[in-house]
Enzyme design. Structure first.
Site, PDB file in Angstrom:
ATOM      1  CG  HIS A  51      -1.896  -1.001   0.972  1.00 35.82           C
ATOM      2  ND1 HIS A  51      -3.068  -1.078   2.117  1.00 35.82           N
ATOM      3  CD2 HIS A  51      -1.987  -2.201   0.650  1.00 35.82           C
ATOM      4  CE1 HIS A  51      -3.832  -1.950   1.616  1.00 35.82           C
ATOM      5  NE2 HIS A  51      -3.492  -2.657   0.840  1.00 35.82           N
ATOM      6  CD  GLU A  53      -1.656   4.207   3.422  1.00 27.63           C
ATOM      7  OE1 GLU A  53      -3.001   4.415   3.860  1.00 27.63           O
ATOM      8  OE2 GLU A  53      -1.495   3.500   2.331  1.00 27.63           O
ATOM      9  CB  CYS A  81      -6.579  -0.364   5.194  1.00 29.21           C
ATOM     10  SG  CYS A  81      -4.672  -1.076   5.080  1.00 29.21           S
ATOM     11  CB  CYS A  84      -1.892   1.485   6.316  1.00 28.29           C
ATOM     12  SG  CYS A  84      -1.448   0.653   4.559  1.00 28.29           S
TER      13      CYS A  84
END
Length: 150
Positions: A51, A53, A81, A84
């Site tokens: 992801h 992040e 999410c 993360c």
């Protein structure tokens, strides 16, 4: 209100869209300097943890030679999410700024609300809604284009 670091995160989101990834971008900043940047690369890397992040945190940690990013701020175009949110906590990020809310998959202000859990050891300051309209528009356009391709 615009913010130059969120502008940088939006650039990363657009680059992710051009790669066929869900358009989310993130920037890690320490003392006004960008030390990490990332966009989603889950498809490109065949890695569900890639992801935006996580990519930005990995880059910042590698650049600084440390796992903890105390004093760092993270700018991301979509509410993180739960995975993360946990990584942000473990990295000891000082402040989290995000653009669009994510009622379906968010883990900060929606869903698991990770930072409200007793098992969360570090809670960053959280600021939401930064350039939310633009961040949400990038996501809406990406998914509209995908539906039209099918």
């Amino acid at each position: 209100m615009t913010n130059s670091f969120m502008d940088e995160a939006l650039i990363e989101a657009r680059a992710a869209a051009e790669r066929g990834e869900v358009p989310i971008g993130a920037i890690v900043v320490i003392d006004g300097v960008v030390v990490g940047r990332g966009g989603n690369r889950t498809r490109e890397n065949n890695d569900v943890t890639a992801h935006a992040e996580i990519e930005a945190i990995r880059q910042a940690s590698a650049a600084l030679g440390q796992e903890r990013l105390t004093g760092a701020d993270l700018y991301v175009t979509l509410e993180p999410c739960t995975m993360c949110a946990a990584a942000i906590s473990f990295a000891r990020i000082r402040r989290l700024y995000y653009g669009a809310e994510d009622p379906k998959g968010g883990g900060v202000d929606h869903g698991a609300r990770f930072y409200s859990q007793p098992t969360c050891h570090h809670v960053p300051e959280v600021y939401s809604g930064l350039q939310e309209t633009e961040a949400a528009a990038i996501l809406r356009q990406f998914f509209k284009n995908r539906r039209e391709e099918d």
